[in-house]
Scaffold this motif. Structure first.
Motif, short mmCIF file in Angstrom:
data_model
loop_
_atom_site.label_atom_id
_atom_site.label_comp_id
_atom_site.label_asym_id
_atom_site.label_seq_id
_atom_site.Cartn_x
_atom_site.Cartn_y
_atom_site.Cartn_z
N VAL A 124 0.86 -1.19 0.00
CA VAL A 124 0.00 0.00 0.00
C VAL A 124 0.89 1.23 0.00
O VAL A 124 1.89 1.30 0.73
CB VAL A 124 -0.94 0.03 1.23
CG1 VAL A 124 -1.80 1.29 1.21
CG2 VAL A 124 -1.81 -1.22 1.26
N VAL A 125 0.53 2.21 -0.82
CA VAL A 125 1.27 3.46 -0.88
C VAL A 125 0.31 4.60 -0.58
O VAL A 125 -0.77 4.69 -1.17
CB VAL A 125 1.92 3.67 -2.27
CG1 VAL A 125 2.61 5.03 -2.34
CG2 VAL A 125 2.90 2.55 -2.58
N ALA A 130 -4.53 10.19 -0.87
CA ALA A 130 -4.77 9.03 -1.73
C ALA A 130 -4.14 7.78 -1.13
O ALA A 130 -3.03 7.80 -0.59
CB ALA A 130 -4.21 9.27 -3.13
N ARG A 131 -4.86 6.67 -1.25
CA ARG A 131 -4.38 5.36 -0.81
C ARG A 131 -4.37 4.44 -2.02
O ARG A 131 -5.41 4.21 -2.65
CB ARG A 131 -5.31 4.80 0.28
CG ARG A 131 -4.99 3.37 0.72
CD ARG A 131 -6.02 2.88 1.72
NE ARG A 131 -5.88 1.45 2.01
CZ ARG A 131 -5.14 0.97 3.00
NH1 ARG A 131 -4.49 1.81 3.79
NH2 ARG A 131 -5.07 -0.33 3.21
N ILE A 132 -3.19 3.92 -2.36
CA ILE A 132 -3.03 3.07 -3.54
C ILE A 132 -2.68 1.67 -3.07
O ILE A 132 -1.60 1.45 -2.51
CB ILE A 132 -1.92 3.63 -4.47
CG1 ILE A 132 -2.22 5.09 -4.85
CG2 ILE A 132 -1.78 2.76 -5.71
CD1 ILE A 132 -1.03 5.83 -5.42
N GLU A 133 -3.62 0.73 -3.26
CA GLU A 133 -3.41 -0.66 -2.84
C GLU A 133 -2.92 -1.45 -4.05
O GLU A 133 -3.69 -1.77 -4.95
CB GLU A 133 -4.71 -1.24 -2.29
CG GLU A 133 -5.24 -0.49 -1.07
CD GLU A 133 -6.54 -1.06 -0.54
OE1 GLU A 133 -6.96 -2.13 -1.05
OE2 GLU A 133 -7.13 -0.46 0.37
N LEU A 134 -1.62 -1.76 -4.06
CA LEU A 134 -1.01 -2.34 -5.24
C LEU A 134 -1.44 -3.78 -5.48
O LEU A 134 -1.58 -4.21 -6.63
CB LEU A 134 0.52 -2.26 -5.12
CG LEU A 134 1.07 -0.83 -5.08
CD1 LEU A 134 2.56 -0.84 -4.76
CD2 LEU A 134 0.81 -0.12 -6.40
N ARG A 137 -5.29 -3.71 -6.24
CA ARG A 137 -5.54 -2.81 -7.38
C ARG A 137 -6.70 -1.87 -7.11
O ARG A 137 -7.56 -1.67 -7.94
CB ARG A 137 -5.76 -3.63 -8.67
CG ARG A 137 -4.60 -4.53 -9.02
CD ARG A 137 -4.91 -5.36 -10.25
NE ARG A 137 -5.08 -4.55 -11.44
CZ ARG A 137 -4.08 -4.18 -12.25
NH1 ARG A 137 -2.84 -4.54 -11.98
NH2 ARG A 137 -4.32 -3.44 -13.31
N ARG A 138 -6.71 -1.31 -5.91
CA ARG A 138 -7.75 -0.34 -5.54
C ARG A 138 -7.10 1.00 -5.22
O ARG A 138 -5.99 1.07 -4.69
CB ARG A 138 -8.54 -0.83 -4.33
CG ARG A 138 -9.27 -2.14 -4.56
CD ARG A 138 -9.96 -2.61 -3.31
NE ARG A 138 -10.99 -1.67 -2.86
CZ ARG A 138 -11.63 -1.79 -1.69
NH1 ARG A 138 -11.34 -2.79 -0.88
NH2 ARG A 138 -12.56 -0.91 -1.36
N VAL A 139 -7.83 2.06 -5.52
CA VAL A 139 -7.37 3.42 -5.23
C VAL A 139 -8.51 4.17 -4.57
O VAL A 139 -9.66 4.10 -5.02
CB VAL A 139 -6.94 4.16 -6.52
CG1 VAL A 139 -6.47 5.58 -6.19
CG2 VAL A 139 -5.84 3.39 -7.25
N ALA A 140 -8.20 4.87 -3.49
CA ALA A 140 -9.22 5.65 -2.79
C ALA A 140 -8.62 6.98 -2.36
O ALA A 140 -7.43 7.09 -2.07
CB ALA A 140 -9.73 4.89 -1.57
#
Length: 220
Positions: A124-125, A130-134, A137-140
């Motif tokens: 997770v970045v 913004a939260r990017i779950e690698l 493959r989800r972005v919030a």
């Protein structure tokens, strides 16, 4: 390891592949530099001859280092100091002159593999809100999920894995489209524009003449 043998002499290539196979390495054989640039993402190490069918191996190495840090061992008949120094300066991990002693080659492969052991990538970045779950493959952004196309997410993921650092345009093309030198400029620009529009909470900063950097958007 998965090893790509780039060698234009079929008999030498076959001999290298046989030795690698006996050492339990999986091997692919190519004779063209263009194939190295297309296949490098699928292997763990490249054995690179400098005399390939379509271009000089040093040029292949130069282009490869623009998009990838895959380990490269040069295996060539060129034993002059200039070629050795230039190859190492372009990013080769090791340099062997033919005829190669096979046990030494296997030892050099093992040594390079130990030095280049991959580091764990984040799952997770976070970039600002913004939260990017690698992995999933989800972005919030906050509590709101952002819907991205597969290509948009791949583009974002490459940048997110190096958040705060510059990523070259060639590497983005290579990682997302599979070829750093394909004619995908228009497609790239369209997807980048759409990504910026869907994620105004983060900044994708253009670095003129090089590439892009993902970072937190500065406060106004």
């Amino acid at each position: 390891m998965r090893v790509l043998v780039a060698e234009d002499d079929a008999s030498v290539s076959a001999a290298l592949a046989a030795v690698l196979g006996r050492a339990d390495h999986a091997c692919q054989q190519v004779a063209r530099g263009g194939d190295v640039l297309l296949k490098h993402r699928d292997v763990d190490l490249v054995l690179l001859d400098l005399g390939l069918e379509d271009m000089d191996g040093l040029e292949v190495l130069r282009r490869l280092r623009q998009v990838s840090q895959v380990p490269v061992i040069v295996v060539t008949a060129r034993g002059d100091e200039r070629s050795t120094v230039r190859a190492l300066g372009l990013g080769a991990d090791d340099y062997l002159v033919k005829p190669v002693r096979m046990h030494e080659l296997l030892a050099r492969i093992d040594a390079v593999a130990r030095r280049r052991a991959p580091t764990a990538e984040p799952e997770v970045v976070h970039v600002g809100e913004a939260r990017i779950e690698l992995l999933s493959r989800r972005v919030a952004v906050g509590d709101d999920e952002v819907s991205l196309t597969p290509t948009e997410f791949e583009l974002l993921a490459v940048l997110a894995k190096r958040v705060g650092r510059a990523v070259s345009r060639q590497e983005l093309l290579d990682q997302v489209w599979g070829d750093a030198y394909a004619a995908t400029s228009r497609s790239f620009d369209v997807h980048l524009a759409q990504l910026r529009q869907k994620l105004p909470a983060v900044a994708i900063t253009t670095i003129r003449g090089f590439g892009y950097r993902l970072e937190t958007k500065p406060a106004r």
